[in-house]
Design a protein around this motif. Structure first.
Motif, PDB file in Angstrom:
ATOM      1  N   PHE A 173       0.828  -1.215   0.000  1.00 60.24           N
ATOM      2  CA  PHE A 173       0.000   0.000   0.000  1.00 60.24           C
ATOM      3  C   PHE A 173       0.860   1.262   0.000  1.00 60.24           C
ATOM      4  O   PHE A 173       0.481   2.288  -0.575  1.00 60.24           O
ATOM      5  CB  PHE A 173      -0.942   0.009   1.209  1.00 60.24           C
ATOM      6  N   PHE A 174       2.010   1.198   0.662  1.00 60.19           N
ATOM      7  CA  PHE A 174       2.883   2.374   0.706  1.00 60.19           C
ATOM      8  C   PHE A 174       3.379   2.707  -0.702  1.00 60.19           C
ATOM      9  O   PHE A 174       3.345   3.858  -1.130  1.00 60.19           O
ATOM     10  CB  PHE A 174       4.062   2.086   1.653  1.00 60.19           C
ATOM     11  N   VAL A 175       3.818   1.679  -1.404  1.00 53.42           N
ATOM     12  CA  VAL A 175       4.280   1.885  -2.777  1.00 53.42           C
ATOM     13  C   VAL A 175       3.114   2.356  -3.638  1.00 53.42           C
ATOM     14  O   VAL A 175       3.230   3.328  -4.408  1.00 53.42           O
ATOM     15  CB  VAL A 175       4.901   0.588  -3.338  1.00 53.42           C
ATOM     16  N   GLY A 176       1.953   1.720  -3.483  1.00 53.88           N
ATOM     17  CA  GLY A 176       0.779   2.074  -4.289  1.00 53.88           C
ATOM     18  C   GLY A 176       0.390   3.534  -4.093  1.00 53.88           C
ATOM     19  O   GLY A 176       0.121   4.256  -5.069  1.00 53.88           O
ATOM     20  N   ALA A 177       0.355   3.985  -2.842  1.00 52.87           N
ATOM     21  CA  ALA A 177      -0.032   5.363  -2.555  1.00 52.87           C
ATOM     22  C   ALA A 177       0.945   6.337  -3.208  1.00 52.87           C
ATOM     23  O   ALA A 177       0.534   7.366  -3.767  1.00 52.87           O
ATOM     24  CB  ALA A 177      -0.056   5.587  -1.039  1.00 52.87           C
ATOM     25  N   GLN A 178       2.224   5.991  -3.166  1.00 53.63           N
ATOM     26  CA  GLN A 178       3.214   6.903  -3.747  1.00 53.63           C
ATOM     27  C   GLN A 178       3.117   6.938  -5.271  1.00 53.63           C
ATOM     28  O   GLN A 178       3.321   7.980  -5.887  1.00 53.63           O
ATOM     29  CB  GLN A 178       4.620   6.492  -3.299  1.00 53.63           C
ATOM     30  N   VAL A 179       2.773   5.785  -5.874  1.00 54.45           N
ATOM     31  CA  VAL A 179       2.560   5.779  -7.327  1.00 54.45           C
ATOM     32  C   VAL A 179       1.435   6.745  -7.675  1.00 54.45           C
ATOM     33  O   VAL A 179       1.543   7.557  -8.599  1.00 54.45           O
ATOM     34  CB  VAL A 179       2.236   4.347  -7.825  1.00 54.45           C
ATOM     35  N   LEU A 180       0.340   6.700  -6.899  1.00 55.84           N
ATOM     36  CA  LEU A 180      -0.781   7.607  -7.158  1.00 55.84           C
ATOM     37  C   LEU A 180      -0.352   9.070  -7.014  1.00 55.84           C
ATOM     38  O   LEU A 180      -0.755   9.934  -7.786  1.00 55.84           O
ATOM     39  CB  LEU A 180      -1.939   7.309  -6.198  1.00 55.84           C
ATOM     40  N   MET A 181       0.478   9.345  -5.998  1.00 55.37           N
ATOM     41  CA  MET A 181       0.939  10.719  -5.791  1.00 55.37           C
ATOM     42  C   MET A 181       1.788  11.185  -6.962  1.00 55.37           C
ATOM     43  O   MET A 181       1.702  12.332  -7.389  1.00 55.37           O
ATOM     44  CB  MET A 181       1.740  10.808  -4.484  1.00 55.37           C
TER      45      MET A 181
END
Lengths: 450, 171
Positions: free
Chosen positions: A20-28
């Protein structure tokens, strides 16, 4: 082994958290959510909850399932509920994110996703709190554990308020629609979540991990007790001001309660700083390992966050710059500390799982041999540098620069995650030492089947 | 020309919960050349056979009733009946009947997991029934698990200074 001191599902919690941490940063990086859209837009809520529930809460729960039993030398009570808790949290988070995306108008399912989230997420958190609280109950609690006893009720308050929001947004609580949740309960949800649950628990964990790995004296200090008392009391006005004010019809209480909370929180942080300086200065280990080095970046981010809060309060621009402040707290302090400690905890648990059975019988690699510190130093530097740039970009309202900074933190995170995978796979250990007879090479993130 | 055996009764020491190992070693140190040690103990001190055997003493043990034992250690060069029993280890789970530690380790100043590794290395080097004492920085939950899995017995407690002392008996 029947009563394993190694928590069975902790690595699974960590793996989900990092996902989720990686996913959230991809979205950012691709510009989804704040600052491209408003801070309260559904897209922002997707990113925010991927970070706070998906990354930080799963990380903290996974860590506590391992940490609490070791801390009080008792086995986890109700260990069978740890996996159901994870499944509830994952399913609930999936519904929450789906519900928010639906609110953003991207698609429509016709399923009351937010209502499901409002049930599943609290269920998951209640299960986790039941296991951890039940383990702590009645035990002699050393200081780090006392921080967790504040963190757990804070987690439940945050989850409960979140569930109310979700049910409200899903239209299932029309009776509550008149209440101004955004103004009244949202600040409590955020402050108790980031402050009481995540920060207080993180501080507790740091009180054990730092002295343990730096060999600093960890006798309970008076300053540490002040950190606990001041911090715990600071949370009370935050949590109770609004309900008490509306109960007694004295809305003017809220601002003074906030002043008390900020003051006490400040005292708590100052003494925490005193303790941290003590741990680093009086360590018996000459060489500080990368995890403890990198943690300094997180502590610095905590100081920056507190300074920024004071500056925003003084200039009356808290509302305007809340995004930058929350970003600094979540990415600099909490995520920074999380990443730095994962860098030690994952190799350490992997080492125990793999080499525990042959310990003392055969030569084993050192725990440090599972990672390649010189190579990874740069990624922690890059991470904290980019977080600082990102916070500055938000303050200066430069969304383009913020996305570049987010790209930097994403890259650094991916590098560190890669290193953790290599550690699990024992790839950094010279081949000849990797698997002495009787060693049990672990699975990537699932427990071994017996 | 040989002096009479030096007699040492450790039963009162053990009854008071004390550690007789120091007294025994002190007595051994005061023995004249060729002099033996007659030890009275509330159990058969088999591990002591090993410790004193390394110092050139041969034991003769006989039960004297009430579970008490009389063991005579004589210098190995002297004429000795070789019928001494040096066999089965003490099987008692009760730590008060354990022998004095053959090894003492101070593992407080080591980074994790070294305290545990060194302790287990020490335990693996013991012979069955021997004990090892170790000072550790904190209560070692992971170590307990390994000891249990390997069939060793232990007892431990916090010291006033805050660290943990564990006594392990190899199974």
């Amino acid at each position: 082994m029947m009563h394993s001191a190694l928590s069975r599902w902790t690595m699974s919690y960590f793996a989900a958290a990092l996902f989720f941490f990686v996913g959230a940063q991809v979205l950012m990086v691709v510009g989804y959510g704040f600052p491209s859209v408003a801070a309260e837009a559904p897209e922002t809520l997707v990113v925010v909850h991927m970070v706070t529930i998906g990354w930080l809460s799963l990380l903290m729960c996974g860590a506590l399932f391992q940490f609490v039993p070791v801390l009080i030398a008792r086995p986890l009570r109700g260990e069978g509920l740890v996996l159901p808790a994870l499944l509830c949290l994952l399913a609930g988070l999936g519904c929450l994110l789906g519900g928010f995306i639906e609110l953003s108008g991207a698609f429509e399912t016709g399923v009351p996703l937010l209502a499901f989230a409002g049930v599943l997420l609290p269920a998951g958190f209640v299960l986790a709190a039941y296991v951890l609280g039940g383990t702590l109950w009645g035990a002699r609690l050393p200081l780090p554990a006392r921080f967790v006893t504040v963190g757990l009720p804070s987690m439940l308050v945050t989850a409960l308020l979140g569930a109310l929001f979700a049910l409200l947004l899903s239209g299932y609580l029309p009776a509550l629609a008149e209440f101004d949740f955004r103004a009244q309960a949202l600040p409590v949800h955020i402050a108790i979540g980031l402050g009481g649950w995540l920060s207080f628990s993180a501080i507790g964990v740091s009180y054990r991990l730092l002295p343990m790995f730096m060999l600093s004296p960890d006798k309970e200090r008076r300053s540490s007790k002040i950190v606990w008392w001041a911090g715990a009391i600071a949370l009370l006005p935050v949590a109770l001001a609004t309900p008490l004010a509306s109960l007694f019809g004295t809305p003017d209480v809220a601002p003074s309660a906030r002043v008390v909370a900020v003051l006490l929180g400040g005292i708590s942080l100052v003494f925490y700083g005193v303790d941290l300086a003590f741990f680093y200065r009086h360590r018996k280990r000459r060489a500080v390992e990368l995890n403890s080095h990198a943690a300094k970046g997180a502590f610095l981010a905590l100081v920056l966050s507190a300074t920024l809060l004071l500056a925003l309060l003084a200039s009356g621009t808290v509302e305007q710059h809340a995004g930058a402040l929350l970003y600094l707290v979540a990415f600099g302090w909490l995520s920074g500390l999380g990443l730095s400690q994962l860098y030690k905890i994952v190799p350490f648990l992997t080492w125990l799982e793999c080499y525990g059975p042959v310990m003392g019988k055969k030569p084993t690699p050192r725990v440090q041999d599972l990672v390649a510190e010189p190579r990874d130093r740069i990624w922690f530097v890059a991470y904290f540098l980019c977080v600082t740039v990102g916070a500055a970009a938000l303050l200066a309202e430069q969304p383009g620069l913020f996305r570049i900074a987010a790209g930097g933190t994403l890259l650094a995170t991916l590098a560190i995650v890669t290193e953790l995978v290599l550690a699990r796979r024992l790839k950094n250990v010279p081949y000849a030492q990797r698997a002495p007879e009787g060693a049990l090479p672990p699975r990537l993130f699932l427990p071994r089947t017996h | 020309m040989t002096q009479p055996d030096y007699e040492l009764d450790v039963r009162p020491i053990i009854a008071k919960g004390g550690e007789p190992f120091g007294a025994i070693m002190e007595a051994v140190a005061t023995l004249a050349p060729g002099q033996g040690l007659r030890l009275l103990a509330p159990f058969k001190p088999v591990p002591l056979f090993h410790v004193l055997g390394q110092r050139g003493f041969e034991p003769t043990a006989r039960e004297i009733g009430n579970g008490d034992w009389e063991v005579t250690f004589r210098p190995a060069t002297g004429e000795q009946n070789s019928g001494a029993e040096v066999s089965a280890p003490v099987q008692s789970v009760d730590p008060s009947t354990w022998p004095e530690p053959a090894v003492e380790l101070d593992n407080r100043g080591l980074e994790p997991p070294e305290p545990m590794v060194r302790t287990l290395e020490g335990v693996e080097a013991l012979t069955s029934g021997q004990t090892l004492a170790a000072l550790l920085p904190r209560e070692p939950l992971f170590l307990f698990e390994e000891l249990e899995a390997r069939g060793h017995l232990w007892r431990g407690s916090f010291e006033p200074e805050g660290h943990y002392r564990i006594l392990i008996r190899r199974g």
